[in-house]
Scaffold this motif. Structure first.
Motif, short mmCIF file in Angstrom:
data_model
loop_
_atom_site.label_atom_id
_atom_site.label_comp_id
_atom_site.label_asym_id
_atom_site.label_seq_id
_atom_site.Cartn_x
_atom_site.Cartn_y
_atom_site.Cartn_z
N MET A 1 0.82 -1.19 0.00
CA MET A 1 0.00 0.00 0.00
C MET A 1 0.87 1.26 0.00
O MET A 1 0.60 2.18 -0.74
N ARG A 2 1.91 1.28 0.84
CA ARG A 2 2.79 2.45 0.91
C ARG A 2 3.55 2.63 -0.40
O ARG A 2 3.79 3.75 -0.83
N LYS A 3 3.92 1.51 -1.00
CA LYS A 3 4.65 1.58 -2.26
C LYS A 3 3.78 2.20 -3.35
O LYS A 3 4.26 2.98 -4.17
N ARG A 4 2.51 1.89 -3.36
CA ARG A 4 1.58 2.43 -4.35
C ARG A 4 1.39 3.93 -4.15
O ARG A 4 1.41 4.71 -5.11
N ILE A 5 1.25 4.37 -2.91
CA ILE A 5 1.09 5.79 -2.61
C ILE A 5 2.35 6.55 -3.00
O ILE A 5 2.29 7.65 -3.57
N PHE A 6 3.52 5.96 -2.70
CA PHE A 6 4.79 6.58 -3.07
C PHE A 6 4.89 6.75 -4.58
O PHE A 6 5.33 7.79 -5.08
N ARG A 7 4.50 5.73 -5.35
CA ARG A 7 4.52 5.82 -6.81
C ARG A 7 3.61 6.91 -7.32
O ARG A 7 3.95 7.65 -8.25
N ILE A 8 2.44 7.03 -6.75
CA ILE A 8 1.48 8.07 -7.17
C ILE A 8 2.05 9.46 -6.89
O ILE A 8 2.00 10.35 -7.74
N ILE A 9 2.61 9.64 -5.72
CA ILE A 9 3.19 10.94 -5.35
C ILE A 9 4.36 11.26 -6.27
O ILE A 9 4.49 12.40 -6.75
N MET A 10 5.23 10.31 -6.53
CA MET A 10 6.37 10.55 -7.41
C MET A 10 5.91 10.84 -8.84
O MET A 10 6.47 11.71 -9.51
N LEU A 15 5.23 14.82 -13.13
CA LEU A 15 4.31 15.50 -14.03
C LEU A 15 4.30 17.00 -13.78
O LEU A 15 4.34 17.80 -14.72
N LEU A 16 4.29 17.40 -12.53
CA LEU A 16 4.33 18.82 -12.18
C LEU A 16 5.63 19.46 -12.64
O LEU A 16 5.64 20.58 -13.17
N LEU A 17 6.73 18.76 -12.48
CA LEU A 17 8.04 19.26 -12.93
C LEU A 17 8.06 19.45 -14.45
O LEU A 17 8.56 20.46 -14.94
N VAL A 18 7.50 18.52 -15.19
CA VAL A 18 7.45 18.63 -16.65
C VAL A 18 6.59 19.81 -17.07
O VAL A 18 6.96 20.60 -17.95
N ILE A 19 5.45 19.98 -16.44
CA ILE A 19 4.55 21.10 -16.76
C ILE A 19 5.21 22.43 -16.45
O ILE A 19 5.18 23.35 -17.27
N LEU A 20 5.84 22.55 -15.29
CA LEU A 20 6.51 23.79 -14.93
C LEU A 20 7.68 24.10 -15.86
O LEU A 20 7.91 25.26 -16.22
N SER A 21 8.41 23.08 -16.26
CA SER A 21 9.52 23.28 -17.20
C SER A 21 9.00 23.80 -18.54
O SER A 21 9.60 24.69 -19.15
N GLY A 22 7.90 23.25 -19.00
CA GLY A 22 7.30 23.71 -20.26
C GLY A 22 6.84 25.14 -20.17
O GLY A 22 7.04 25.93 -21.10
N MET A 23 6.23 25.51 -19.07
CA MET A 23 5.77 26.89 -18.88
C MET A 23 6.95 27.85 -18.83
O MET A 23 6.90 28.94 -19.41
N LEU A 24 8.01 27.46 -18.16
CA LEU A 24 9.20 28.29 -18.08
C LEU A 24 9.85 28.47 -19.45
O LEU A 24 10.24 29.58 -19.82
N ALA A 25 9.95 27.41 -20.22
CA ALA A 25 10.53 27.49 -21.57
C ALA A 25 9.67 28.38 -22.46
O ALA A 25 10.19 29.21 -23.22
#
Length: 61
Positions: A1-10, A15-25
């Motif tokens: 269960m913890r492994k699944r939550i960790f995967r979702i958070i990661m 995804l947030l990092l990719v979106i922010l990088s695109g907006m910055l570019a």
């Protein structure tokens, strides 16, 4: 269960990092394009009859 939550958070963090990088570019290239369009050379290499300032005085910027 913890492994699944960790995967979702990661996954969400990546995804947030990719979106922010695109907006910055996108923002960077918009600013770079605006700055490059705002500058225009006068075309003068040297003034023949006086200084460049005197030759350019009658022209609009």
């Amino acid at each position: 269960m913890r492994k699944r939550i960790f995967r979702i958070i990661m996954s969400l963090a990546i995804l947030l990092l990719v979106i922010l990088s695109g907006m910055l570019a996108y923002s960077y290239f918009n600013v770079e394009r605006a700055v490059s369009r705002s500058y225009q050379k006068s075309g003068l290499k040297a003034a023949e009859n006086g200084s460049k300032e005197e030759v350019l005085k009658g022209k609009s910027p």
